[in-house]
Write a protein that holds these residues in place. Structure first.
Motif, PDB file in Angstrom:
ATOM      1  N   GLU A  91     -20.568  81.909  11.242  1.00  0.00           N
ATOM      2  CA  GLU A  91     -21.257  81.267  10.080  1.00  0.00           C
ATOM      3  C   GLU A  91     -21.148  82.005   8.670  1.00  0.00           C
ATOM      4  O   GLU A  91     -21.980  81.584   7.998  1.00  0.00           O
ATOM      5  N   ALA A  92     -20.309  82.895   8.680  1.00  0.00           N
ATOM      6  CA  ALA A  92     -19.723  83.436   7.409  1.00  0.00           C
ATOM      7  C   ALA A  92     -19.525  82.511   6.157  1.00  0.00           C
ATOM      8  O   ALA A  92     -18.868  81.323   6.681  1.00  0.00           O
ATOM      9  N   ARG A  93     -19.815  82.953   5.122  1.00  0.00           N
ATOM     10  CA  ARG A  93     -19.423  82.175   3.969  1.00  0.00           C
ATOM     11  C   ARG A  93     -18.188  82.409   3.374  1.00  0.00           C
ATOM     12  O   ARG A  93     -17.602  81.653   2.900  1.00  0.00           O
ATOM     13  N   LYS A  94     -17.688  83.626   3.976  1.00  0.00           N
ATOM     14  CA  LYS A  94     -16.509  84.134   3.223  1.00  0.00           C
ATOM     15  C   LYS A  94     -15.304  84.276   4.382  1.00  0.00           C
ATOM     16  O   LYS A  94     -15.565  85.343   5.323  1.00  0.00           O
ATOM     17  N   ILE A  95     -14.141  83.574   4.444  1.00  0.00           N
ATOM     18  CA  ILE A  95     -12.996  84.062   5.441  1.00  0.00           C
ATOM     19  C   ILE A  95     -11.873  84.589   4.539  1.00  0.00           C
ATOM     20  O   ILE A  95     -11.552  84.183   3.570  1.00  0.00           O
ATOM     21  N   ILE A  96     -11.481  85.896   5.210  1.00  0.00           N
ATOM     22  CA  ILE A  96     -10.353  86.604   4.238  1.00  0.00           C
ATOM     23  C   ILE A  96      -9.349  86.999   5.273  1.00  0.00           C
ATOM     24  O   ILE A  96      -9.475  87.175   6.298  1.00  0.00           O
ATOM     25  N   ALA A 105     -13.852  87.655   8.893  1.00  0.00           N
ATOM     26  CA  ALA A 105     -15.252  86.992   8.301  1.00  0.00           C
ATOM     27  C   ALA A 105     -16.097  88.216   7.954  1.00  0.00           C
ATOM     28  O   ALA A 105     -16.380  89.162   8.568  1.00  0.00           O
ATOM     29  N   GLU A 106     -16.677  87.849   6.824  1.00  0.00           N
ATOM     30  CA  GLU A 106     -17.543  88.607   6.070  1.00  0.00           C
ATOM     31  C   GLU A 106     -18.965  88.803   6.893  1.00  0.00           C
ATOM     32  O   GLU A 106     -19.349  87.946   7.528  1.00  0.00           O
ATOM     33  N   LEU A 107     -19.273  90.054   7.406  1.00  0.00           N
ATOM     34  CA  LEU A 107     -20.403  90.264   8.032  1.00  0.00           C
ATOM     35  C   LEU A 107     -21.770  90.035   7.151  1.00  0.00           C
ATOM     36  O   LEU A 107     -21.928  90.686   6.014  1.00  0.00           O
ATOM     37  N   PRO A 108     -22.698  89.439   7.603  1.00  0.00           N
ATOM     38  CA  PRO A 108     -23.852  89.289   6.619  1.00  0.00           C
ATOM     39  C   PRO A 108     -24.636  90.662   6.716  1.00  0.00           C
ATOM     40  O   PRO A 108     -24.486  91.359   7.594  1.00  0.00           O
ATOM     41  N   ALA A 109     -25.852  90.625   6.100  1.00  0.00           N
ATOM     42  CA  ALA A 109     -26.684  91.836   5.764  1.00  0.00           C
ATOM     43  C   ALA A 109     -26.915  92.692   6.936  1.00  0.00           C
ATOM     44  O   ALA A 109     -27.087  93.690   6.817  1.00  0.00           O
TER      45      ALA A 109
END
Length: 206
Positions: A91-96, A105-109
């Motif tokens: 569900e990440a907003r950012k894929i790198i 994928a960016e890990l959320p808070a």
């Protein structure tokens, strides 16, 4: 005159005899009463009470343990943590794209630092396992990330059972068996479950 004296003498002896008899009876009665009091007194004597504390043998508390169902529930909660992190990356907003050709994928808070992720895994996993899980996460362009993609099938806990369990002290070695959804074959896995700070924690055994 002589007869009169004789009568007086006889009366005197009689009176003395009577007086002596009365005194003797009173003495015997007094002795009997005294003995009776002594007997009554001896019957009223109370036994001595000891103030020494009574020692009670110490009973060891029962050894904490887990039933088969409790073991399966614990392992399922530990396993679910991995899938929670995977779901978060999906569900990440950012894929790198990493330099190694992998996508991250960016890990959320709740998991966006090594300390937070380690603390999260540490709820159910032993420290060494929590640190091993952290090896999958990494910083990419200053963002803490987790590999992005399909990790495959997990354990079907509805078809899982405990097939072997041995406890030594505060450590339980357990073997579970489940039907793999990937190849439809039964698979066995071994775990160490240890009581640490009054909480059962899991470690995977290869």
């Amino acid at each position: 005159m002589r007869e009169k004296r004789l009568i007086v003498l006889i009366l005197t002896i009689f009176i003395i005899f009577m007086v002596s008899g009365c005194n003797g009876g009173e003495k015997n009665n007094s002795t009997t009463t005294h003995k009776s009091k002594e007997i009554n007194t001896s019957n009223n004597v109370k036994p001595a009470v000891s103030n020494k504390p009574v020692s009670i043998p110490n009973e060891s508390p029962p050894q904490p343990t887990l039933s088969d169902q409790e073991i399966l529930t614990l392992l399922q909660k530990a396993d679910q943590q991995f899938w929670d992190v995977v779901d978060a990356t999906n569900e990440a907003r950012k894929i790198i794209e990493g330099t190694n050709g992998m996508s991250y994928a960016e890990l959320p808070a709740p998991f966006n630092t090594p300390e937070k992720l380690s603390m999260y895994y540490g709820q159910y996993w032993q420290d060494k396992d929590a640190q091993d899980f952290l090896k999958d996460a990494t910083y990419v362009d200053g963002v803490y990330c987790f590999p992005y993609g399909d990790p495959g099938y997990g354990i079907n806990w509805n078809n899982t059972s405990v097939v072997n369990k041995k406890q030594t002290g505060d450590t339980i070695i357990v073997t579970i068996r489940y039907l793999s959804e990937a190849d439809q074959e039964y698979v066995s896995e071994n775990y160490e479950i240890k009581l640490i700070d009054n909480k059962w924690k899991v470690s995977y055994i290869n």
